[in-house]
Design a protein around this motif. Structure first.
Motif, PDB file in Angstrom:
ATOM      1  N   THR A  57     -21.023 -96.227  22.040  1.00  0.00           N
ATOM      2  CA  THR A  57     -22.153 -96.355  22.959  1.00  0.00           C
ATOM      3  C   THR A  57     -22.545 -97.811  23.160  1.00  0.00           C
ATOM      4  OG1 THR A  57     -23.663 -95.954  21.126  1.00  0.00           O
ATOM      5  CG2 THR A  57     -23.111 -94.057  22.520  1.00  0.00           C
ATOM      6  N   GLN A  58     -22.432 -98.637  22.145  1.00  0.00           N
ATOM      7  CA  GLN A  58     -22.764-100.065  22.246  1.00  0.00           C
ATOM      8  C   GLN A  58     -21.668-100.916  21.603  1.00  0.00           C
ATOM      9  OE1 GLN A  58     -25.055-102.062  23.536  1.00  0.00           O
ATOM     10  NE2 GLN A  58     -26.091-100.394  24.566  1.00  0.00           N
ATOM     11  N   PRO A  59     -20.532-101.118  22.278  1.00  0.00           N
ATOM     12  CA  PRO A  59     -19.505-101.972  21.682  1.00  0.00           C
ATOM     13  C   PRO A  59     -20.021-103.407  21.508  1.00  0.00           C
ATOM     14  CG  PRO A  59     -18.709-100.942  23.715  1.00  0.00           C
ATOM     15  CD  PRO A  59     -20.139-100.596  23.566  1.00  0.00           C
ATOM     16  N   ASP A  78     -28.725-103.635  11.167  1.00  0.00           N
ATOM     17  CA  ASP A  78     -27.678-102.712  11.624  1.00  0.00           C
ATOM     18  C   ASP A  78     -26.330-102.958  10.943  1.00  0.00           C
ATOM     19  OD1 ASP A  78     -26.645-100.621  13.096  1.00  0.00           O
ATOM     20  OD2 ASP A  78     -26.133-101.881  14.796  1.00  0.00           O
ATOM     21  N   ARG A  79     -26.335-103.610   9.809  1.00  0.00           N
ATOM     22  CA  ARG A  79     -25.090-103.851   9.083  1.00  0.00           C
ATOM     23  C   ARG A  79     -24.632-102.564   8.425  1.00  0.00           C
ATOM     24  NH1 ARG A  79     -24.244-108.287  11.602  1.00  0.00           N
ATOM     25  NH2 ARG A  79     -25.416-110.103  10.986  1.00  0.00           N
ATOM     26  N   GLN A  80     -23.334-102.343   8.464  1.00  0.00           N
ATOM     27  CA  GLN A  80     -22.773-101.128   7.892  1.00  0.00           C
ATOM     28  C   GLN A  80     -21.819-101.495   6.769  1.00  0.00           C
ATOM     29  OE1 GLN A  80     -21.059 -98.973  11.154  1.00  0.00           O
ATOM     30  NE2 GLN A  80     -22.917 -99.057  12.355  1.00  0.00           N
ATOM     31  N   GLU A  81     -21.267-100.484   6.146  1.00  0.00           N
ATOM     32  CA  GLU A  81     -20.307-100.684   5.063  1.00  0.00           C
ATOM     33  C   GLU A  81     -19.117-101.514   5.555  1.00  0.00           C
ATOM     34  OE1 GLU A  81     -17.369 -97.840   2.487  1.00  0.00           O
ATOM     35  OE2 GLU A  81     -19.377 -97.093   2.952  1.00  0.00           O
ATOM     36  N   ALA A  82     -18.606-102.368   4.689  1.00  0.00           N
ATOM     37  CA  ALA A  82     -17.471-103.221   5.068  1.00  0.00           C
ATOM     38  C   ALA A  82     -16.256-102.371   5.440  1.00  0.00           C
ATOM     39  CB  ALA A  82     -17.116-104.162   3.917  1.00  0.00           C
ATOM     40  N   PRO A  83     -15.672-102.623   6.603  1.00  0.00           N
ATOM     41  CA  PRO A  83     -14.519-101.832   7.036  1.00  0.00           C
ATOM     42  C   PRO A  83     -13.253-102.250   6.297  1.00  0.00           C
ATOM     43  CG  PRO A  83     -14.996-103.541   8.620  1.00  0.00           C
ATOM     44  CD  PRO A  83     -16.064-103.624   7.576  1.00  0.00           C
ATOM     45  N   THR A  84     -12.272-101.382   6.346  1.00  0.00           N
ATOM     46  CA  THR A  84     -10.985-101.682   5.716  1.00  0.00           C
ATOM     47  C   THR A  84      -9.871-101.842   6.738  1.00  0.00           C
ATOM     48  OG1 THR A  84     -10.524 -99.334   5.427  1.00  0.00           O
ATOM     49  CG2 THR A  84     -11.587-100.475   3.587  1.00  0.00           C
ATOM     50  N   GLN A  85     -10.134-101.457   8.004  1.00  0.00           N
ATOM     51  CA  GLN A  85      -9.092-101.514   9.031  1.00  0.00           C
ATOM     52  C   GLN A  85      -9.643-101.981  10.369  1.00  0.00           C
ATOM     53  OE1 GLN A  85      -7.767 -97.426   9.170  1.00  0.00           O
ATOM     54  NE2 GLN A  85      -5.894 -97.957   8.083  1.00  0.00           N
ATOM     55  N   LEU A  86      -8.790-102.647  11.120  1.00  0.00           N
ATOM     56  CA  LEU A  86      -9.018-102.919  12.527  1.00  0.00           C
ATOM     57  C   LEU A  86      -8.111-101.944  13.270  1.00  0.00           C
ATOM     58  CD1 LEU A  86     -10.177-104.842  14.789  1.00  0.00           C
ATOM     59  CD2 LEU A  86      -7.977-106.013  14.642  1.00  0.00           C
ATOM     60  N   GLY A 141     -18.228-101.497   9.937  1.00  0.00           N
ATOM     61  CA  GLY A 141     -17.448-100.645  10.824  1.00  0.00           C
ATOM     62  C   GLY A 141     -18.202-100.370  12.118  1.00  0.00           C
ATOM     63  N   ARG A 142     -17.592-100.729  13.238  1.00  0.00           N
ATOM     64  CA  ARG A 142     -18.256-100.541  14.532  1.00  0.00           C
ATOM     65  C   ARG A 142     -17.276-100.692  15.685  1.00  0.00           C
ATOM     66  NH1 ARG A 142     -22.780-102.744  15.159  1.00  0.00           N
ATOM     67  NH2 ARG A 142     -23.121-103.222  13.000  1.00  0.00           N
ATOM     68  N   ALA A 143     -17.716-100.239  16.851  1.00  0.00           N
ATOM     69  CA  ALA A 143     -16.943-100.417  18.076  1.00  0.00           C
ATOM     70  C   ALA A 143     -16.968-101.899  18.456  1.00  0.00           C
ATOM     71  CB  ALA A 143     -17.535 -99.582  19.192  1.00  0.00           C
ATOM     72  N   ILE A 144     -15.811-102.443  18.732  1.00  0.00           N
ATOM     73  CA  ILE A 144     -15.712-103.848  19.104  1.00  0.00           C
ATOM     74  C   ILE A 144     -15.579-104.008  20.617  1.00  0.00           C
ATOM     75  CG2 ILE A 144     -14.417-106.000  18.800  1.00  0.00           C
ATOM     76  CD1 ILE A 144     -15.763-105.041  16.224  1.00  0.00           C
ATOM     77  N   LEU A 145     -14.677-103.244  21.223  1.00  0.00           N
ATOM     78  CA  LEU A 145     -14.414-103.406  22.654  1.00  0.00           C
ATOM     79  C   LEU A 145     -13.964-102.081  23.252  1.00  0.00           C
ATOM     80  CD1 LEU A 145     -14.042-105.445  25.047  1.00  0.00           C
ATOM     81  CD2 LEU A 145     -11.700-105.758  24.254  1.00  0.00           C
ATOM     82  N   ASP A 146     -14.514-101.744  24.396  1.00  0.00           N
ATOM     83  CA  ASP A 146     -14.125-100.560  25.171  1.00  0.00           C
ATOM     84  C   ASP A 146     -13.936-101.064  26.595  1.00  0.00           C
ATOM     85  OD1 ASP A 146     -13.843 -98.237  26.615  1.00  0.00           O
ATOM     86  OD2 ASP A 146     -15.595 -97.244  25.757  1.00  0.00           O
ATOM     87  N   GLU A 147     -12.691-101.169  27.004  1.00  0.00           N
ATOM     88  CA  GLU A 147     -12.406-101.784  28.293  1.00  0.00           C
ATOM     89  C   GLU A 147     -11.443-100.929  29.113  1.00  0.00           C
ATOM     90  OE1 GLU A 147     -11.713-106.262  29.073  1.00  0.00           O
ATOM     91  OE2 GLU A 147      -9.756-105.454  28.510  1.00  0.00           O
ATOM     92  N   THR A 148     -11.828-100.657  30.345  1.00  0.00           N
ATOM     93  CA  THR A 148     -10.929-100.009  31.286  1.00  0.00           C
ATOM     94  C   THR A 148     -10.606-101.051  32.341  1.00  0.00           C
ATOM     95  OG1 THR A 148     -11.935 -97.855  30.890  1.00  0.00           O
ATOM     96  CG2 THR A 148     -10.628 -98.086  32.893  1.00  0.00           C
ATOM     97  N   ARG A 149      -9.351-101.357  32.492  1.00  0.00           N
ATOM     98  CA  ARG A 149      -8.916-102.416  33.408  1.00  0.00           C
ATOM     99  C   ARG A 149      -8.669-101.874  34.810  1.00  0.00           C
ATOM    100  NH1 ARG A 149      -5.187-105.564  28.946  1.00  0.00           N
ATOM    101  NH2 ARG A 149      -6.968-106.148  27.656  1.00  0.00           N
ATOM    102  N   THR A 150      -8.493-102.775  35.756  1.00  0.00           N
ATOM    103  CA  THR A 150      -8.350-102.375  37.160  1.00  0.00           C
ATOM    104  C   THR A 150      -7.134-101.489  37.402  1.00  0.00           C
ATOM    105  OG1 THR A 150      -7.183-104.439  37.632  1.00  0.00           O
ATOM    106  CG2 THR A 150      -9.556-104.386  38.062  1.00  0.00           C
ATOM    107  N   ASP A 151      -6.107-101.616  36.585  1.00  0.00           N
ATOM    108  CA  ASP A 151      -4.919-100.774  36.759  1.00  0.00           C
ATOM    109  C   ASP A 151      -5.068 -99.410  36.080  1.00  0.00           C
ATOM    110  OD1 ASP A 151      -4.717-101.443  34.086  1.00  0.00           O
ATOM    111  OD2 ASP A 151      -2.681-102.231  34.218  1.00  0.00           O
ATOM    112  N   GLY A 152      -6.247 -99.160  35.497  1.00  0.00           N
ATOM    113  CA  GLY A 152      -6.507 -97.875  34.844  1.00  0.00           C
ATOM    114  C   GLY A 152      -6.174 -97.870  33.366  1.00  0.00           C
ATOM    115  N   SER A 153      -5.576 -98.953  32.864  1.00  0.00           N
ATOM    116  CA  SER A 153      -5.266 -98.983  31.438  1.00  0.00           C
ATOM    117  C   SER A 153      -6.550 -99.139  30.628  1.00  0.00           C
ATOM    118  CB  SER A 153      -4.259-100.092  31.108  1.00  0.00           C
ATOM    119  OG  SER A 153      -4.790-101.351  31.422  1.00  0.00           O
ATOM    120  N   VAL A 154      -6.518 -98.608  29.420  1.00  0.00           N
ATOM    121  CA  VAL A 154      -7.700 -98.591  28.565  1.00  0.00           C
ATOM    122  C   VAL A 154      -7.377 -99.295  27.268  1.00  0.00           C
ATOM    123  CG1 VAL A 154      -9.333 -97.109  27.316  1.00  0.00           C
ATOM    124  CG2 VAL A 154      -8.492 -96.421  29.567  1.00  0.00           C
TER     125      VAL A 154
END
Length: 160
Positions: A57-59, A78-86, A141-154
């Motif tokens: 909802t809020q990248p 709003d800090r969360q538990e340290a993530p282990t993966q990207l 752990g959180r959303a970093i980027l949510d991008e839909t490009r002009t060619d439709g790729s996500v």
């Protein structure tokens, strides 16, 4: 009779160690990624599930009209538990390619430059984030980027 040990020169040992390191990196990367071919309906369903599960909802980042990444401030509490993966997901509708890469933070820290090149080939330039693995880990752990490009790729990027 005199016995001599025939020890290879130091450069051979270094070359062997480098080859072993690159081989290990390739195996770890191969095991961390999956590539599927999905139809538009399947991909939309899978992407919706990821967005719901990982709270997109809020990248942290979004693109402005010029194409530059804009960072959303993270509230202090709003800090969360340290993530282990990207985690990175790329969907290309022209080919139906659905790529998911899960990179452990320790590998991102140790092999950052090599991984940056590999991720760039998957349409994601981690250096564009202008954040180190330590910065990303500190955000939790959180959303970093949510991008839909002009060619439709996500492109979806998050930590967990």
């Amino acid at each position: 009779m005199r016995s001599t040990l025939n020890i290879p020169p130091l450069w051979l040992w270094l070359l062997a160690a480098a080859g072993l390191g690159v081989g290990l990196m390739l195996v770890l990367t191969w095991r961390a990624s999956t590539l599927e071919t999905l139809g538009p309906g399947q991909a939309a369903e899978r992407l919706a599930g990821i967005r719901t599960e990982s709270d997109f909802t809020q990248p942290l980042l979004r693109r402005d009209s010029t194409g530059s990444l804009i960072r959303t401030p993270v509230p202090a509490g709003d800090r969360q538990e340290a993530p282990t993966q990207l985690v990175l997901v790329v969907y290309r509708p022209d080919t139906g390619g659905f790529l998911r890469v899960e990179v452990p933070f320790w590998l991102l820290t140790v092999k950052g430059p090599l991984l940056s090149g590999m991720l760039r080939s998957a349409a994601f330039d981690i250096e564009e984030l202008a954040m180190s693995p330590g910065d990303l880990r500190a955000l939790g752990g959180r959303a970093i980027l949510d991008e839909t490009r002009t060619d439709g790729s996500v492109l979806l990027v998050w930590t967990r």
